[in-house]
Scaffold this active site. Structure first.
Site, PDB file in Angstrom:
ATOM      1  N   GLY A 108       0.713  -1.334  -0.043  1.00  0.00           N
ATOM      2  CA  GLY A 108      -0.197   0.066   0.177  1.00  0.00           C
ATOM      3  C   GLY A 108       0.855   1.078  -0.111  1.00  0.00           C
ATOM      4  N   GLY A 110       1.796   2.760  -2.638  1.00  0.00           N
ATOM      5  CA  GLY A 110       1.834   3.618  -3.937  1.00  0.00           C
ATOM      6  C   GLY A 110       2.227   3.446  -4.926  1.00  0.00           C
ATOM      7  N   SER A 111       2.689   1.976  -5.343  1.00  0.00           N
ATOM      8  CA  SER A 111       3.354   1.686  -6.489  1.00  0.00           C
ATOM      9  C   SER A 111       2.704   2.170  -7.780  1.00  0.00           C
ATOM     10  CB  SER A 111       3.671   0.222  -6.453  1.00  0.00           C
ATOM     11  OG  SER A 111       2.553  -0.662  -6.284  1.00  0.00           O
ATOM     12  N   SER A 112       1.351   2.050  -7.940  1.00  0.00           N
ATOM     13  CA  SER A 112       0.537   2.511  -9.223  1.00  0.00           C
ATOM     14  C   SER A 112       0.905   3.771  -9.420  1.00  0.00           C
ATOM     15  CB  SER A 112      -0.643   2.087  -8.933  1.00  0.00           C
ATOM     16  OG  SER A 112      -0.827   0.812  -8.714  1.00  0.00           O
ATOM     17  N   ALA A 114       2.933   6.041  -8.213  1.00  0.00           N
ATOM     18  CA  ALA A 114       4.399   6.549  -8.274  1.00  0.00           C
ATOM     19  C   ALA A 114       4.792   5.937  -9.932  1.00  0.00           C
ATOM     20  CB  ALA A 114       5.353   5.547  -7.273  1.00  0.00           C
ATOM     21  N   ASP A 155      -1.746  10.575  -3.841  1.00  0.00           N
ATOM     22  CA  ASP A 155      -0.602   9.687  -3.699  1.00  0.00           C
ATOM     23  C   ASP A 155       0.268  10.136  -5.006  1.00  0.00           C
ATOM     24  OD1 ASP A 155      -3.011   8.872  -5.236  1.00  0.00           O
ATOM     25  OD2 ASP A 155      -2.679   6.886  -4.769  1.00  0.00           O
TER      26      ASP A 155
END
Ligand code: MEV
Length: 323
Positions: A108, A110-112, A114, A155
């Site tokens: 969680g 925030g890889s998407s 980023a 994010d």
């Protein structure tokens, strides 16, 4: 054929989740674990994605069909980021996108978002578009909205601007906060939060009981505003207390979970000033603020009840071109 490599930080929500989707402020910090994306122009008219961390190997799609059909989970944000950028600047030509991460997509952080920001920045460099942070936000947010339909964009703002920011949705306010070192502890529940369904559940509650939910959100907004001042003053004990209150409201909203509560109670009993869930709830991570001399005991307490301590430093640098 041009190439660009860009990195952007993951994030942790400190206060104000959910309320921020409904126009209230939140406070988010960028963390020192980053996504890294390399974009290379190709002579084929396709998008090719390699993202081994999420099991994407040589996924290929014609440029003029981007965003349509079934897209694998691990490729969907990158594909929509490329599409949003190409649509905005009427770009043509193929690209190969390689994605790697310093953190798991399960926690969680925030890889998407980023990686979306990295793709937009890398394409801007390749196509020699000078875009301001606010424009980058608009394009990246469009890409993310095309995938998940909702969200506040906090994010994306963290990935672009870095640091710790006081944020109001659609980047209406992005206010950097500066202060002494934040004594933050992070515990992972081992459970992946399903942000989209939690957002839907909360939206249902807002429809059914608007007065109650708005009362909760107004109270959370006040906590975020108080926390902003106390952070700048370096009064972390008080910020911890405000996090406790924020957690009470999130529990009331119905987004906490047994595992989150267990980790939070363990941290508090071991001497944390305050603790709460971070993000959509249901799983992912909890955070705690604590005096230095209690840190070890709190980390052991979190692990003793089945949590995994993740060592991060808050306030990391925003998106940057690496090569
Ligand atoms: C999820 O990490 C945080 C939420 O506030 C959603 C958002 O702000 O986009 C629940």
């Amino acid at each position: 054929m041009k190439t660009s490599t860009v990195s952007a930080p993951g994030k942790l929500m400190l206060l104000g989740e959910h309320a921020v989707v409904y126009g209230r402020p939140c406070i988010v910090t960028a963390i020192d674990q980053r996504m890294r994306v390399t974009v290379e122009q190709t002579d084929k008219n396709t998008l090719v994605i390699d993202a081994p961390d999420v099991h994407i190997f040589g996924y290929e799609k014609p440029i003029d069909t981007l965003g349509s059909g079934d897209i694998p989970r691990g490729a969907i944000f990158v594909e929509h980021a490329v599409q949003a950028f190409y649509a905005k600047f009427s770009c043509t030509g193929g690209v190969h996108v390689s994605v790697s991460s310093e953190f798991s997509s399960q926690v969680g952080f925030g890889s998407s978002s980023a990686s979306t920001v990295c793709v937009v920045q890398a394409l801007a460099q390749i196509h020699q578009k000078k875009i301001l942070p606010k424009q980058m936000f608009t394009i990246a947010f469009q890409g993310v909205l095309n995938v998940q339909g909702g969200g506040s964009g906090f994010d994306i703002a963290a990935a672009i601007y870095g640091g710790t920011i006081y944020y109001v949705a659609n980047a209406k306010i992005v206010e950097p906060l500066s202060f002494s070192t934040m004594p933050l502890i992070v515990g992972y529940t081992g459970i992946k939060a399903d942000t989209s369904s939690l957002l839907r559940e909360v939206a249902e509650k807002m429809k059914a009981q608007p007065e109650k939910v708005n009362r909760i959100y107004d109270a959370i907004a006040k906590l975020a505003n108080d926390a902003k001042i106390k952070m700048i003053e370096g009064d972390w004990e008080r910020v911890g207390k405000l996090m406790d209150f924020n957690q009470d409201y999130l529990r009331d909203l119905g987004v906490s979970s047994q595992k989150l509560e267990t980790l939070i109670v363990a941290a508090k009993q071991a001497g944390a000033w305050g603790a709460k869930l971070s993000g959509a709830g249901g799983g992912d991570c909890m955070i705690a603020l604590a005096p230095d001399d209690k840190k070890k005991a709190i980390e052991s307490a979190i692990e003793a009840v089945g949590g995994q301590v993740i060592h991060i430093a808050p306030g990391a640098q925003g998106v940057r071109i690496e090569a």
